[in-house]
Design an enzyme around this catalytic site. Structure first.
Site, PDB file in Angstrom:
ATOM      1  N   GLY A   1       0.840  -1.186   0.000  1.00  0.00           N
ATOM      2  CA  GLY A   1       0.000   0.000   0.000  1.00  0.00           C
ATOM      3  C   GLY A   1       0.878   1.241   0.000  1.00  0.00           C
ATOM      4  O   GLY A   1       2.012   1.193   0.491  1.00  0.00           O
TER       5      GLY A   1
ATOM      6  N   GLN B   1       2.795  10.162   1.145  1.00  0.00           N
ATOM      7  CA  GLN B   1       4.114   9.508   1.205  1.00  0.00           C
ATOM      8  C   GLN B   1       4.974   9.822  -0.014  1.00  0.00           C
ATOM      9  O   GLN B   1       6.177   9.568   0.003  1.00  0.00           O
ATOM     10  CB  GLN B   1       3.957   7.985   1.312  1.00  0.00           C
ATOM     11  CG  GLN B   1       3.365   7.525   2.634  1.00  0.00           C
ATOM     12  CD  GLN B   1       3.286   6.015   2.688  1.00  0.00           C
ATOM     13  OE1 GLN B   1       2.344   5.429   2.187  1.00  0.00           O
ATOM     14  NE2 GLN B   1       4.284   5.376   3.272  1.00  0.00           N
TER      15      GLN B   1
ATOM     16  N   CYS C   1       5.899   0.184   7.329  1.00  0.00           N
ATOM     17  CA  CYS C   1       5.521   1.368   6.557  1.00  0.00           C
ATOM     18  C   CYS C   1       6.726   1.788   5.718  1.00  0.00           C
ATOM     19  O   CYS C   1       7.836   1.887   6.247  1.00  0.00           O
ATOM     20  CB  CYS C   1       5.110   2.498   7.499  1.00  0.00           C
ATOM     21  SG  CYS C   1       4.601   3.995   6.646  1.00  0.00           S
ATOM     22  N   LEU C   2       6.512   2.040   4.437  1.00  0.00           N
ATOM     23  CA  LEU C   2       7.631   2.413   3.568  1.00  0.00           C
ATOM     24  C   LEU C   2       8.283   3.720   4.012  1.00  0.00           C
ATOM     25  O   LEU C   2       9.444   3.971   3.704  1.00  0.00           O
ATOM     26  CB  LEU C   2       7.158   2.528   2.110  1.00  0.00           C
ATOM     27  CG  LEU C   2       6.702   1.212   1.451  1.00  0.00           C
ATOM     28  CD1 LEU C   2       6.098   1.477   0.077  1.00  0.00           C
ATOM     29  CD2 LEU C   2       7.850   0.227   1.351  1.00  0.00           C
TER      30      LEU C   2
ATOM     31  N   HIS D   1      -4.445   1.394   7.647  1.00  0.00           N
ATOM     32  CA  HIS D   1      -3.081   1.950   7.706  1.00  0.00           C
ATOM     33  C   HIS D   1      -2.943   3.109   6.714  1.00  0.00           C
ATOM     34  O   HIS D   1      -2.445   4.185   7.061  1.00  0.00           O
ATOM     35  CB  HIS D   1      -2.064   0.846   7.398  1.00  0.00           C
ATOM     36  CG  HIS D   1      -0.647   1.333   7.337  1.00  0.00           C
ATOM     37  ND1 HIS D   1       0.302   0.990   8.279  1.00  0.00           N
ATOM     38  CD2 HIS D   1       0.000   2.155   6.457  1.00  0.00           C
ATOM     39  CE1 HIS D   1       1.446   1.590   7.980  1.00  0.00           C
ATOM     40  NE2 HIS D   1       1.296   2.288   6.871  1.00  0.00           N
ATOM     41  N   GLU D   2      -3.410   2.889   5.484  1.00  0.00           N
ATOM     42  CA  GLU D   2      -3.274   3.936   4.458  1.00  0.00           C
ATOM     43  C   GLU D   2      -4.198   5.115   4.759  1.00  0.00           C
ATOM     44  O   GLU D   2      -3.830   6.274   4.543  1.00  0.00           O
ATOM     45  CB  GLU D   2      -3.558   3.365   3.063  1.00  0.00           C
ATOM     46  CG  GLU D   2      -2.644   2.215   2.642  1.00  0.00           C
ATOM     47  CD  GLU D   2      -1.158   2.523   2.788  1.00  0.00           C
ATOM     48  OE1 GLU D   2      -0.769   3.696   2.680  1.00  0.00           O
ATOM     49  OE2 GLU D   2      -0.381   1.587   3.044  1.00  0.00           O
TER      50      GLU D   2
HETATM   51 NI    NI Z   1       2.595   3.527   5.773  1.00  0.00          NI
END
Ligand code: NI
Length: 194
Positions: A46, A51, A101-102, A143-144
């Site tokens: 995701g 981000q 998380c990226l 989360h997103e």
């Molecule tokens: Ni994230």
């Protein structure tokens, strides 16, 4: 298509509530394509618009990648686009699941969230969908969705766990982290590290 730098923890855009997507445009469709490409390249399941530096209520996901994306870089399963998403209802029952998380590389934390949620959102053609979801789908959606509210997974862990992560988070904010995707950091000056 382009691979976009992913903004790391510490960048203020990750803390800002995102603006609604007002309407379709070639630029928006391009951003969606780029976000999908960026997500696959980083082996994520995701990715939210803030981000990649766009404060918009938009995220992409792909839950059909083999093994949840890990190690299957660049191989789309079922790409999905969620525009102007809303969470209409959540179950009383919460479940715990390990999230990453990226924007916060190398950090994985167990997070409690409602098990089932009722949501609505627009797809990339701006058609509305209403849906009840559970499992990994509900997990990724929440989360997103948090990203669109300026909330990060570390806000959902205990103060004790957060203290243990303090040094790690400082390192990430300063770009002292090893990742194999483009990371944009805010401090001391915006720059891209590889
Ligand atoms: Ni994230």
């Amino acid at each position: 298509m382009a691979i976009l730098p992913i903004y790391a923890y510490g960048h203020p855009i990750l803390r800002a509530p995102a603006r609604p997507v007002e309407g379709d445009s070639p630029e928006l469709q391009q951003l969606i394509e780029d976000m999908l490409e960026t997500m696959y390249q980083a082996a994520g399941i995701g990715l939210a618009a803030p981000q990649v530096g766009h404060s918009l209520r938009l995220f992409v996901a792909d839950l059909a990648q083999p093994s949840g994306g890990e190690g299957h870089r660049g191989r789309p399963g079922k790409p999905e686009v969620f525009i102007n998403p809303e969470i209409l209802a959540v179950s009383d029952v919460e479940v715990e699941y390990e999230e990453g998380c990226l924007s916060i590389p190398e950090v994985r934390e167990r997070i409690w969230r409602p098990e089932v949620i009722r949501v609505r959102y627009q797809d990339r053609d701006f058609r509305w969908h209403e849906e009840e979801m559970g499992g990994l789908r509900a997990r990724v959606f929440q989360h997103e969705y948090d990203h669109l509210e300026g909330i990060l997974l570390i806000d959902r862990i205990s103060a004790f766990r957060r203290r243990l992560l303090r040094r790690k988070l400082e390192d990430i904010a300063q770009g002292r982290v090893q990742v194999d995707y483009l990371l944009a950091i805010a401090s001391p000056a915006p720059q891209v590290v590889r």
